[in-house]
Design an enzyme around this catalytic site. Structure first.
Site, PDB file in Angstrom:
ATOM      1  N   ARG A 232       7.409 178.741  59.236  1.00  0.00           N
ATOM      2  CA  ARG A 232       6.339 177.589  58.860  1.00  0.00           C
ATOM      3  C   ARG A 232       4.970 178.129  59.211  1.00  0.00           C
ATOM      4  O   ARG A 232       4.389 177.533  58.897  1.00  0.00           O
ATOM      5  CB  ARG A 232       6.862 176.821  58.452  1.00  0.00           C
ATOM      6  CG  ARG A 232       8.037 176.817  57.433  1.00  0.00           C
ATOM      7  CD  ARG A 232       8.836 175.441  57.238  1.00  0.00           C
ATOM      8  NE  ARG A 232       8.924 174.648  57.842  1.00  0.00           N
ATOM      9  CZ  ARG A 232       9.329 173.389  58.391  1.00  0.00           C
ATOM     10  NH1 ARG A 232       9.739 172.654  57.439  1.00  0.00           N
ATOM     11  NH2 ARG A 232      10.129 172.815  59.368  1.00  0.00           N
TER      12      ARG A 232
ATOM     13  N   GLU B 246      25.769 174.663  86.020  1.00  0.00           N
ATOM     14  CA  GLU B 246      24.429 175.056  86.037  1.00  0.00           C
ATOM     15  C   GLU B 246      23.060 173.631  86.874  1.00  0.00           C
ATOM     16  O   GLU B 246      24.079 172.430  86.359  1.00  0.00           O
ATOM     17  CB  GLU B 246      23.685 174.539  84.213  1.00  0.00           C
ATOM     18  CG  GLU B 246      24.487 175.713  83.129  1.00  0.00           C
ATOM     19  CD  GLU B 246      24.006 175.481  81.844  1.00  0.00           C
ATOM     20  OE1 GLU B 246      22.589 176.403  81.487  1.00  0.00           O
ATOM     21  OE2 GLU B 246      24.662 174.923  81.539  1.00  0.00           O
TER      22      GLU B 246
ATOM     23  N   HIS C  17      31.710 180.386  74.620  1.00  0.00           N
ATOM     24  CA  HIS C  17      32.126 180.530  75.969  1.00  0.00           C
ATOM     25  C   HIS C  17      32.924 180.615  76.414  1.00  0.00           C
ATOM     26  O   HIS C  17      33.548 181.865  76.662  1.00  0.00           O
ATOM     27  CB  HIS C  17      30.460 180.177  76.900  1.00  0.00           C
ATOM     28  CG  HIS C  17      29.563 180.113  76.059  1.00  0.00           C
ATOM     29  ND1 HIS C  17      28.792 181.054  75.174  1.00  0.00           N
ATOM     30  CD2 HIS C  17      27.758 179.561  75.822  1.00  0.00           C
ATOM     31  CE1 HIS C  17      27.602 181.106  73.858  1.00  0.00           C
ATOM     32  NE2 HIS C  17      26.713 179.616  75.224  1.00  0.00           N
TER      33      HIS C  17
HETATM   34  C1  BG6 Z   1      23.939 178.406  75.760  1.00  0.00           C
HETATM   35  C2  BG6 Z   1      23.884 176.269  75.896  1.00  0.00           C
HETATM   36  O1  BG6 Z   1      24.857 178.166  74.595  1.00  0.00           O
HETATM   37  O2  BG6 Z   1      24.145 178.967  77.235  1.00  0.00           O
HETATM   38  C3  BG6 Z   1      23.039 175.559  77.030  1.00  0.00           C
HETATM   39  O3  BG6 Z   1      23.736 176.027  74.997  1.00  0.00           O
HETATM   40  C4  BG6 Z   1      24.058 176.917  77.712  1.00  0.00           C
HETATM   41  O4  BG6 Z   1      23.579 173.898  76.656  1.00  0.00           O
HETATM   42  C5  BG6 Z   1      24.093 178.558  78.039  1.00  0.00           C
HETATM   43  O5  BG6 Z   1      22.714 176.332  79.301  1.00  0.00           O
HETATM   44  C6  BG6 Z   1      24.031 179.034  79.577  1.00  0.00           C
HETATM   45  O6  BG6 Z   1      23.460 179.831  79.264  1.00  0.00           O
HETATM   46  P1  BG6 Z   1      23.639 180.838  81.038  1.00  0.00           P
HETATM   47  O7  BG6 Z   1      23.163 182.325  79.838  1.00  0.00           O
HETATM   48  O8  BG6 Z   1      22.254 180.632  81.523  1.00  0.00           O
HETATM   49  O9  BG6 Z   1      24.554 181.232  81.530  1.00  0.00           O
END
Ligand code: BG6
Length: 492
Positions: free
Chosen positions: A51, A218, A242
């Site tokens: 938008r 992370e 995942h």
């Molecule tokens: C995303 C999540 O799907 O995957 C995030 O919403 C996460 O919270 C991310 O940080 C991690 O992806 P990658 O590829 O950095 O491990």
């Protein structure tokens, strides 16, 4: 050896949420890389939709800026990629209103014979409204397909509503539900290791595998995403999609082919065989945590609540759990999963821990004999290692050592591992759904997750605090140590 580039036919990619974070961080850099490698052909068009009142020139300048700032490309690379920028266009359209749709239709024109992919890089609330407008405005051409990002719902019921709305316009063979973990190089390699080698498959069962660990840790906190994250939490954000997909790829039976439905049928069987976690066992088999202020990379960082700007929240930023696949192959083999924000390091890996040898012929002076481990590392450095015992070379009697056989081949092949989105976007154009989730898979995953969420809600317990920069609450260590095992933090 260099990787083989197979050009794809020209296509139109329409990105709703075209000025959003995902588009700038992942989609445009992935397309740019594919362009640089010569895989995109003229007259491909990448049409961003949002938008925001900006011109196509402004938009191209923003993409160039982000390719430099976020993806680290040199100005000279952008100069020699003029053709990429001519592929980019921008159209002001309101996905949730009537504005701009005629203009969008005029821009797309009548390109029946060409793949037209609509990427919904937006909040899921817009999936329904956008798809119905695509249909109402006659944009769903013969070769049109749709790509959606997670989160696909907050629970099974909302996922079904989203799937119904998309399914009212697009048939299942035209819906590409992205789980970007499936596009990662190591995940591809897992399938090759399992199904292109005779070595592993005979051992791939409860008789030889003691347990499996899947860690996605992370260092980052939730930062700018706190508002979304607080409605999700680690279980919905990482485990429902995942991590369960990784578990499926480890646990599934060999499919007859790599055909999309053959693969997805096998993954679905795994999801359906997961032992339910509910009020009976949730306290024993799951741990929730939430980070407090601590440190990351040597600097002080705030806690989750400060980032969120609230005094309280029940949302978990860490989860560890013990899953079991109730079938002949896996009966009695625990799959320990853990994921969290603001943990001690950024690492994603799968460790397949084999059973110890039944009897040692070596005396006690040779040192202890560790069980074999196969480690598939997804991040930060993708690769595969198989830990084995060897004799310490040289004279001086028999001493044993535990060493990794390194199967990380990027350097040997003089190649770079592509980002998951590079592979996945082009798979959409090629019409290959193998690495995308089918509706029944998503819903089966929710059927396993929903009772956990409900049991947590009913328990009234708060997530356990942990300091940023640690490996999560100590209860997560207890979860695995109770079974006489330990999290591997030094496998690579
Ligand atoms: C995303 C999540 O799907 O995957 C995030 O919403 C996460 O919270 C991310 O940080 C991690 O992806 P990658 O590829 O950095 O491990």
């Amino acid at each position: 050896m260099v990787s083989r580039i197979v050009k794809v036919e020209p296509f139109d990619l329409v990105v709703f949420g075209g000025t959003g974070d995902l588009a700038f961080r992942k989609l445009y850099p992935a397309l740019f890389r594919r362009y640089q490698d010569g895989q995109l052909t003229e007259p491909t068009r990448i049409l961003a939709i949002s938008r925001q009142e900006i011109t196509p020139e402004d938009f191209r300048a923003r993409v160039a800026g982000s390719l430099r700032k976020i993806s680290g490309h040199e100005a000279s690379e952008l100069d020699s990629a003029k053709g990429f920028f001519t592929m980019l266009d921008y159209c002001v359209t309101d996905g949730n209103g009537e504005r701009g749709w005629d203009d969008l239709k005029a821009r797309l024109g009548d390109t029946k014979d060409r793949v037209r992919a609509f990427y919904l890089a937006t909040s899921p609330d817009l999936f329904g409204p956008v798809t119905s407008r695509l249909a109402a405005h006659g944009l769903v051409s013969e070769r049109a397909r749709i790509i959606v990002e997670k989160p696909l719902g907050k629970d099974g019921a909302s996922a079904a509503r989203i799937n119904d709305a998309i399914g009212a316009v697009f048939s299942e063979d035209r819906i590409y539900r992205i789980d970007h973990y499936l596009g990662k190089e190591t995940v591809q390699n897992l399938m090759v290791l399992r199904f292109a080698n005779a070595l592993f498959e005979p051992l791939w069962n409860a008789a030889h595998i003691d347990h499996v660990q899947i860690t996605v840790a992370e260092c980052l906190g939730v930062e700018g995403r706190a508002a979304y994250y607080d409605t999700a939490g680690a279980l919905r954000d990482m485990v429902q999609n995942h991590m369960l997909q990784l578990l499926c790829l480890i646990a599934m039976e060999p499919p007859a082919t790599l055909d999309a439905d053959a693969m997805r049928d096998e993954k679905l069987k795994v999801l359906r065989a997961l032992k339910p976690l509910d009020e009976q066992n949730v306290t024993l088999h799951t741990v929730r945590g939430q980070y407090r202020a601590g440190s990351a990379h040597g600097s002080a960082v705030p806690g989750y609540l400060e980032e969120l700007g609230q005094d309280r929240s029940m949302t978990e930023t860490f989860v560890a759990l013990k899953a079991e696949v109730e079938n002949w192959r896996w009966a009695g083999v625990p799959f320990y999963l853990r994921t969290g924000k603001r943990l001690a390091s950024r690492v994603s890996e799968i460790v397949v821990a084999f059973r110890p040898i039944p009897h040692s012929v070596f005396g006690t002076s040779t040192g202890s004999i560790a069980a074999n481990r196969l480690v598939l590392r997804l991040q930060p450095d993708e690769g595969v290692k198989l830990w084995v015992m060897i004799k310490d070379p040289g004279p001086g009697g028999m001493r044993l050592q535990y060493v990794p056989l390194d199967m990380t081949f990027a350097e040997a092949f003089h190649t770079r591992y592509p980002d998951a989105y590079e592979r996945l976007l082009l798979d959409v154009v090629r019409g290959n759904q193998t690495l995308f989730m089918r509706r029944d898979e998503v819903e089966a995953a929710w059927r396993w997750i929903d009772p956990i969420l409900e049991a947590w809600r009913n328990s009234g317990e708060w997530p356990k605090p942990y300091l940023a920069g640690t490996w999560g609450p100590s209860a997560s260590i207890a979860l695995i140590e109770r079974d006489g095992r330990t999290w591997f933090e030094d496998s690579f």
